[in-house]
Design a protein around this motif. Structure first.
Motif, short mmCIF file in Angstrom:
data_model
loop_
_atom_site.label_atom_id
_atom_site.label_comp_id
_atom_site.label_asym_id
_atom_site.label_seq_id
_atom_site.Cartn_x
_atom_site.Cartn_y
_atom_site.Cartn_z
N VAL A 134 0.84 -1.20 0.00
CA VAL A 134 0.00 0.00 0.00
C VAL A 134 0.88 1.25 0.00
O VAL A 134 0.61 2.22 -0.73
CB VAL A 134 -0.96 -0.01 1.21
N ASN A 135 1.94 1.26 0.78
CA ASN A 135 2.84 2.41 0.83
C ASN A 135 3.50 2.67 -0.52
O ASN A 135 3.65 3.82 -0.94
CB ASN A 135 3.91 2.22 1.91
N GLN A 136 3.90 1.61 -1.20
CA GLN A 136 4.53 1.77 -2.51
C GLN A 136 3.53 2.32 -3.53
O GLN A 136 3.86 3.16 -4.36
CB GLN A 136 5.10 0.43 -2.99
N LEU A 137 2.28 1.85 -3.47
CA LEU A 137 1.24 2.36 -4.37
C LEU A 137 0.96 3.84 -4.10
O LEU A 137 0.77 4.62 -5.05
CB LEU A 137 -0.04 1.54 -4.22
N ILE A 138 0.95 4.23 -2.83
CA ILE A 138 0.72 5.64 -2.48
C ILE A 138 1.86 6.50 -3.02
O ILE A 138 1.63 7.57 -3.59
CB ILE A 138 0.55 5.81 -0.96
N ILE A 139 3.09 6.05 -2.89
CA ILE A 139 4.25 6.80 -3.38
C ILE A 139 4.19 6.94 -4.90
O ILE A 139 4.42 8.02 -5.45
CB ILE A 139 5.57 6.12 -2.92
N ILE A 140 3.84 5.86 -5.59
CA ILE A 140 3.72 5.91 -7.05
C ILE A 140 2.62 6.88 -7.46
O ILE A 140 2.80 7.69 -8.38
CB ILE A 140 3.47 4.49 -7.62
N ILE A 166 2.46 14.53 -9.02
CA ILE A 166 3.45 15.60 -9.12
C ILE A 166 3.87 15.79 -10.58
O ILE A 166 3.98 16.93 -11.06
CB ILE A 166 4.67 15.30 -8.22
N LEU A 167 4.09 14.70 -11.30
CA LEU A 167 4.47 14.78 -12.70
C LEU A 167 3.39 15.48 -13.53
O LEU A 167 3.69 16.34 -14.35
CB LEU A 167 4.75 13.38 -13.25
N VAL A 168 2.15 15.12 -13.30
CA VAL A 168 1.05 15.76 -14.02
C VAL A 168 1.00 17.26 -13.71
O VAL A 168 0.86 18.09 -14.60
CB VAL A 168 -0.30 15.08 -13.68
N CYS A 169 1.16 17.62 -12.45
CA CYS A 169 1.16 19.04 -12.06
C CYS A 169 2.31 19.79 -12.72
O CYS A 169 2.13 20.92 -13.19
CB CYS A 169 1.24 19.19 -10.55
#
Length: 184
Positions: A5-11, A17-20
């Protein structure tokens, strides 16, 4: 491979951020919606107008400095600068919804209830007589009272002859252009 779950949240956060960055932080505004790009050009036109008035204040002979500066700005910002200047002087204006395929009209301005068309040419060289003839046809086609042909180049004898044949075209160039852009 199973992600926690933590890895999915980070991704997810990294993707957000990339989209922004693409939408807001990129210097290339093509990723932005048209209305935001249009507003940015209007804002840049206002900033250019302020810069021009600073140049005028700093230079005794402001004509070469202002024209040199105008010849370097984006042509679309030049159009917005002119429309903003009309607006600052109290005239009603209409901006185009798009910049390409405008049919030779860069904007509309109303003087004393009469519609005039605006054609902007950010040139280093001389304007061509053909541009003025085409603009006269556009004015007639749209049944406008007249038009403002505004440019940063020079006006040769052939073009001046066309202007004499078409008094509905008002020419703004050289010192008249600098005076027009000067904020009171």
């Amino acid at each position: 491979m199973v992600l926690s779950v933590n890895q999915l949240i980070i991704i997810f956060i990294l993707a957000l951020i990339l989209v922004c960055l693409l939408l807001l932080g990129s210097k290339k505004s093509r990723y932005l919606p048209k209305n935001i790009r249009h507003q940015r050009r209007i804002t840049k036109g206002e900033a250019v107008l302020e810069r021009i008035n600073k140049i005028i204040a700093e230079h005794h002979e402001s004509l070469p400095a202002v024209l040199g500066y105008l010849r370097k700005i984006d042509p679309l910002v030049f159009e917005e600068l002119l429309l903003s200047s009309f607006q600052r002087q109290g005239y009603k204006i209409k901006r185009n919804q798009r910049y390409t395929g405008d049919g030779g009209i860069d904007g509309h301005v109303w003087l004393h209830g009469q519609m005039y068309l605006v054609q902007a040419k950010r040139y280093k060289d001389s304007i061509k007589a053909e541009h003025l003839k085409e603009f006269a046809q556009v004015i007639a086609k749209h049944q406008a009272r007249g038009g403002f042909f505004i440019h940063t180049g020079t006006t040769l004898a052939k073009a001046k002859s066309v202007l004499q044949q078409h008094p509905e075209i008002k020419l703004l160039s050289g010192q008249r252009l600098v005076d027009f852009l000067r904020c009171l």
